[in-house]
Design a protein around this motif. Structure first.
Motif, PDB file in Angstrom:
ATOM      1  N   LEU A  17       8.864  85.077  18.097  1.00  0.00           N
ATOM      2  CA  LEU A  17       7.575  85.074  17.406  1.00  0.00           C
ATOM      3  C   LEU A  17       7.592  84.172  16.179  1.00  0.00           C
ATOM      4  CD1 LEU A  17       6.721  88.849  17.774  1.00  0.00           C
ATOM      5  CD2 LEU A  17       5.615  86.950  18.941  1.00  0.00           C
ATOM      6  N   TRP A  18       8.556  83.241  16.145  1.00  0.00           N
ATOM      7  CA  TRP A  18       8.533  82.211  15.114  1.00  0.00           C
ATOM      8  C   TRP A  18       7.278  81.350  15.339  1.00  0.00           C
ATOM      9  CZ3 TRP A  18       8.393  76.906  14.898  1.00  0.00           C
ATOM     10  CH2 TRP A  18       8.720  76.341  13.673  1.00  0.00           C
ATOM     11  N   PRO A  19       6.607  80.829  14.307  1.00  0.00           N
ATOM     12  CA  PRO A  19       6.997  80.794  12.892  1.00  0.00           C
ATOM     13  C   PRO A  19       6.464  81.933  12.037  1.00  0.00           C
ATOM     14  CG  PRO A  19       5.141  79.326  13.242  1.00  0.00           C
ATOM     15  CD  PRO A  19       5.468  79.924  14.585  1.00  0.00           C
ATOM     16  N   VAL A  20       5.770  82.920  12.612  1.00  0.00           N
ATOM     17  CA  VAL A  20       5.290  84.039  11.799  1.00  0.00           C
ATOM     18  C   VAL A  20       6.431  84.984  11.469  1.00  0.00           C
ATOM     19  CG1 VAL A  20       3.770  86.050  11.770  1.00  0.00           C
ATOM     20  CG2 VAL A  20       2.928  83.865  12.637  1.00  0.00           C
ATOM     21  N   SER A  21       7.277  85.304  12.460  1.00  0.00           N
ATOM     22  CA  SER A  21       8.436  86.161  12.234  1.00  0.00           C
ATOM     23  C   SER A  21       9.628  85.306  11.819  1.00  0.00           C
ATOM     24  CB  SER A  21       8.774  86.933  13.517  1.00  0.00           C
ATOM     25  OG  SER A  21       9.945  87.701  13.347  1.00  0.00           O
ATOM     26  N   ARG A  22      10.210  85.650  10.668  1.00  0.00           N
ATOM     27  CA  ARG A  22      11.378  84.934  10.167  1.00  0.00           C
ATOM     28  C   ARG A  22      12.382  85.933   9.626  1.00  0.00           C
ATOM     29  NH1 ARG A  22       8.860  79.336   7.582  1.00  0.00           N
ATOM     30  NH2 ARG A  22       6.992  79.314   8.903  1.00  0.00           N
ATOM     31  N   PRO A  28       8.696  93.277  12.419  1.00  0.00           N
ATOM     32  CA  PRO A  28       8.014  94.527  12.049  1.00  0.00           C
ATOM     33  C   PRO A  28       6.934  94.366  10.992  1.00  0.00           C
ATOM     34  CG  PRO A  28      10.371  94.897  12.224  1.00  0.00           C
ATOM     35  CD  PRO A  28      10.162  93.421  12.337  1.00  0.00           C
ATOM     36  N   PHE A  29       6.980  93.297  10.202  1.00  0.00           N
ATOM     37  CA  PHE A  29       5.996  93.099   9.139  1.00  0.00           C
ATOM     38  C   PHE A  29       4.804  92.258   9.590  1.00  0.00           C
ATOM     39  CE2 PHE A  29      10.093  93.702   6.955  1.00  0.00           C
ATOM     40  CZ  PHE A  29       9.783  94.849   6.234  1.00  0.00           C
ATOM     41  N   MET A  30       4.812  91.823  10.842  1.00  0.00           N
ATOM     42  CA  MET A  30       3.679  91.060  11.372  1.00  0.00           C
ATOM     43  C   MET A  30       2.412  91.896  11.350  1.00  0.00           C
ATOM     44  SD  MET A  30       4.913  88.889  14.691  1.00  0.00           S
ATOM     45  CE  MET A  30       3.195  88.519  15.036  1.00  0.00           C
ATOM     46  N   ARG A  31       1.344  91.306  10.845  1.00  0.00           N
ATOM     47  CA  ARG A  31       0.049  91.982  10.849  1.00  0.00           C
ATOM     48  C   ARG A  31      -0.639  91.770  12.197  1.00  0.00           C
ATOM     49  NH1 ARG A  31       2.053  94.217   7.010  1.00  0.00           N
ATOM     50  NH2 ARG A  31       0.929  94.876   5.146  1.00  0.00           N
ATOM     51  N   LYS A 349      12.250  81.162  21.074  1.00  0.00           N
ATOM     52  CA  LYS A 349      13.490  81.553  20.383  1.00  0.00           C
ATOM     53  C   LYS A 349      14.437  80.369  20.211  1.00  0.00           C
ATOM     54  CE  LYS A 349      15.687  83.093  24.694  1.00  0.00           C
ATOM     55  NZ  LYS A 349      16.199  84.269  25.432  1.00  0.00           N
ATOM     56  N   TYR A 350      14.384  79.386  21.114  1.00  0.00           N
ATOM     57  CA  TYR A 350      15.288  78.238  20.990  1.00  0.00           C
ATOM     58  C   TYR A 350      14.956  77.387  19.762  1.00  0.00           C
ATOM     59  CZ  TYR A 350      16.621  79.543  25.729  1.00  0.00           C
ATOM     60  OH  TYR A 350      17.060  80.244  26.833  1.00  0.00           O
ATOM     61  N   ILE A 351      13.679  77.347  19.380  1.00  0.00           N
ATOM     62  CA  ILE A 351      13.300  76.646  18.154  1.00  0.00           C
ATOM     63  C   ILE A 351      13.927  77.342  16.953  1.00  0.00           C
ATOM     64  CG2 ILE A 351      11.378  75.920  16.698  1.00  0.00           C
ATOM     65  CD1 ILE A 351      11.418  74.473  19.346  1.00  0.00           C
ATOM     66  N   ALA A 352      13.765  78.668  16.892  1.00  0.00           N
ATOM     67  CA  ALA A 352      14.313  79.430  15.769  1.00  0.00           C
ATOM     68  C   ALA A 352      15.839  79.326  15.716  1.00  0.00           C
ATOM     69  CB  ALA A 352      13.885  80.895  15.869  1.00  0.00           C
ATOM     70  N   HIS A 366       9.366  82.141   4.615  1.00  0.00           N
ATOM     71  CA  HIS A 366       8.045  81.546   4.585  1.00  0.00           C
ATOM     72  C   HIS A 366       7.871  80.825   3.254  1.00  0.00           C
ATOM     73  CE1 HIS A 366       6.019  83.224   8.141  1.00  0.00           C
ATOM     74  NE2 HIS A 366       6.801  84.272   7.975  1.00  0.00           N
ATOM     75  N   ARG A 367       6.803  80.059   3.161  1.00  0.00           N
ATOM     76  CA  ARG A 367       6.496  79.435   1.874  1.00  0.00           C
ATOM     77  C   ARG A 367       6.197  80.510   0.827  1.00  0.00           C
ATOM     78  NH1 ARG A 367       3.011  74.121   2.000  1.00  0.00           N
ATOM     79  NH2 ARG A 367       5.037  73.439   2.823  1.00  0.00           N
ATOM     80  N   THR A 368       5.575  81.610   1.236  1.00  0.00           N
ATOM     81  CA  THR A 368       5.403  82.761   0.348  1.00  0.00           C
ATOM     82  C   THR A 368       6.541  83.735   0.616  1.00  0.00           C
ATOM     83  OG1 THR A 368       3.006  82.546   0.194  1.00  0.00           O
ATOM     84  CG2 THR A 368       3.939  84.709  -0.278  1.00  0.00           C
ATOM     85  N   VAL A 369       7.277  84.086  -0.438  1.00  0.00           N
ATOM     86  CA  VAL A 369       8.459  84.928  -0.329  1.00  0.00           C
ATOM     87  C   VAL A 369       8.210  86.239  -1.078  1.00  0.00           C
ATOM     88  CG1 VAL A 369      10.927  85.106  -0.847  1.00  0.00           C
ATOM     89  CG2 VAL A 369       9.946  82.900  -0.159  1.00  0.00           C
ATOM     90  N   THR A 370       8.519  87.352  -0.429  1.00  0.00           N
ATOM     91  CA  THR A 370       8.341  88.666  -1.040  1.00  0.00           C
ATOM     92  C   THR A 370       9.553  89.060  -1.851  1.00  0.00           C
ATOM     93  OG1 THR A 370       6.903  89.381   0.764  1.00  0.00           O
ATOM     94  CG2 THR A 370       7.901  91.109  -0.574  1.00  0.00           C
ATOM     95  N   ARG A 371       9.310  89.582  -3.033  1.00  0.00           N
ATOM     96  CA  ARG A 371      10.351  90.133  -3.891  1.00  0.00           C
ATOM     97  C   ARG A 371       9.945  91.538  -4.324  1.00  0.00           C
ATOM     98  NH1 ARG A 371      13.233  87.521  -1.759  1.00  0.00           N
ATOM     99  NH2 ARG A 371      14.378  85.654  -2.394  1.00  0.00           N
TER     100      ARG A 371
END
Length: 485
Positions: A17-22, A28-31, A349-352, A366-371
């Protein structure tokens, strides 16, 4: 009946599920289209069962605070949150062994462990609750119970469970577990009626699963027991978390629960069920969640399409124009674009995997990173500069830290900031700024009740995220953490 402890297992990077899942923001955090994440749906499912007062989650410590954020949005009933934090993944057998030992100590060996993957979708919640009730009865009789999904098609992407003798009208002994079959074999399984999809969910008493670990995977049990002896428990405001020691956890075998126990044990039962289940394992599975238009397209975001058919286009932030396309999957994120033949969505998956081998940031971040204190977004970067948008949650606090190679200029866009800059501490209001020289200790705090939004301009010879010396941190992160703030 014994106490039920749902245990959500959140592992894996969801590479299909790349590029949304990283790696740092996994599946699990995919909306989903309704706005909830797969993790939140699993939380609702688990805590909605009868007599559940505690929830255990086994996850990577890097996503602990993001997991808390997802849970707290839903945890209005005050379910006690209990966590086991892994320093890295070692597959499901060590994770479940750690959960069983932890539950035995906290709740007793007669407690029942309900193991649920964090990234599966179940639409029929009533059928799920009924299946759990059936499984709990068998678990109290000493069975390790798995949930077999009644197949709806000849699927080659799932493992299968072959039913053995009936234990009741609702359950069977497991004759054997079967690896992912070829197309012809999958069709035979569908036609024969003896095989079920392996959904990776389990219900078992703690004493039963520990007994089977001792018999069939004593090396896993011994390694995890040794790790727990060297691990620390932390008490937070609304949760308890056990942080596994990285040195000893690395000694645990990397093996799945299926290989370690389920394929070896003689006490495995299966409850067949129709749950409206999906593992959301590919973009083809995701697209099935949305209705198609007259041309067979499913689109999220603004688009202009001409002679486009049977495509899935997810681009929430950028206009997409398409001409003469058919059977494509197009996924657009701020820093990566995926274009794939819909029939080959499993091969994403081969891309990831290639990005991971190359050490490319697009595999991990992602460009936006959670902290734990909020998020940062890299807006632009080049030689000797990087510009970030920083959002700090109310009462959020960045660590007291210092950089050797870069200066930082902070400008408040909205909200109020309390800043430590060397020996000075002061408040910054909207449109005010401060400059932090290399080598100066500094800290940023949001003392308000609304988000603090800032622009950070970094300048220097080296702008890597590992140029940080952390002195104190309210979130318990180690000083050598190579992440930003």
């Amino acid at each position: 009946m014994s106490t039920l402890i749902p245990c959500i297992i959140a592992g894996g990077a969801g590479t299909r599920l790349w590029p949304v899942s990283r790696e740092a923001m996994p599946k699990p955090f995919m909306r989903l289209p309704d706005g909830e994440s797969l993790l939140q749906k699993t939380f609702r499912r688990a805590t909605g069962l009868r007599d559940v007062g505690q929830l255990l989650t086994v996850t990577n410590r890097e996503v602990f605070f993001r997991t808390l954020d997802d849970y707290r949005q839903l945890n209005k009933g005050g379910v006690e949150l209990d966590f086991i934090l892994e320093p890295f993944g070692r597959n499901t057998a060590p994770a479940i062994a750690a959960a069983a030992l932890h539950v035995a100590q906290r709740y007793g060996e007669d407690a029942q462990l309900l193991v649920l993957p964090a990234d599966h979708l179940i639409k029929d919640i009533e059928a799920f609750a009924k299946a759990v009730d059936n499984a709990r009865q068998l678990a109290d009789e000493g069975w390790l119970v798995t949930f077999g999904i009644v197949p709806t098609k000849a699927e080659t992407g799932f493992g299968y469970i072959e039913k053995g003798p009936a234990l009741s009208s609702e359950a069977y002994e497991v004759a054997r577990f079967v690896e992912k079959p070829d197309a012809a074999t999958a069709q035979q399984y569908l036609d024969g009626g003896l095989h079920l999809w392996n959904g990776g969910m389990f219900c078992m008493r703690v004493d039963s699963v520990l007994r089977e670990f001792k018999a069939y995977a004593p090396d896993v049990l011994a390694a995890v027991s040794h790790c727990l002896e060297h691990s620390q428990v932390f008490q937070g405001k609304q949760e308890i978390h056990l942080e596994l020691d990285s040195t000893t956890f690395a000694l645990a075998p990397d093996i799945s629960i299926d290989y370690a126990l389920m394929e070896r044990s003689k006490k495995v039962a299966v409850v067949p069920c129709n749950l409206g289940w999906s593992d959301i394992g590919s973009w083809e599975a995701v697209r099935e969640l949305s209705p198609a238009d007259a041309n067979g397209n499913q689109c999220n975001g603004e688009n202009v399409l001409h002679d486009v058919h049977n495509c899935y286009i997810d681009s929430p932030k950028r206009l997409v124009g398409g001409v003469g396309l058919n059977d494509l999957i197009i996924i657009d994120t701020p820093d990566a674009l995926l274009i794939a033949d819909a029939k080959r969505s499993q091969d994403v998956k081969y891309i990831a995997q290639t990005l991971k081998r190359q050490g490319h940031d697009a595999y991990r971040l992602h460009r936006t990173v959670t902290r734990p204190w909020g998020t940062y977004t890299v807006l632009e970067e080049g030689r000797r500069f990087k510009i970030k948008r920083i959002v700090v949650k109310p009462q959020g606090t960045l660590s007291l830290q210092m950089h050797h190679h870069r200066s930082e200029h902070w400008i408040v866009v909205s909200g109020m900031a309390r800043v430590t800059n060397g020996d000075d501490e002061f408040l910054l209001d909207t449109n005010e700024s401060t400059f932090i020289k290399p080598g100066k200790t500094h800290r940023l705090v949001n003392p308000g009740v609304v988000d603090l939004v800032m622009i950070e301009v970094q300048s220097g010879e080296y702008l890597g995220e590992d140029d940080i010396v952390r002195f104190t941190d309210i979130y318990g992160r180690v000083p050598v953490d190579a992440s930003k703030n």
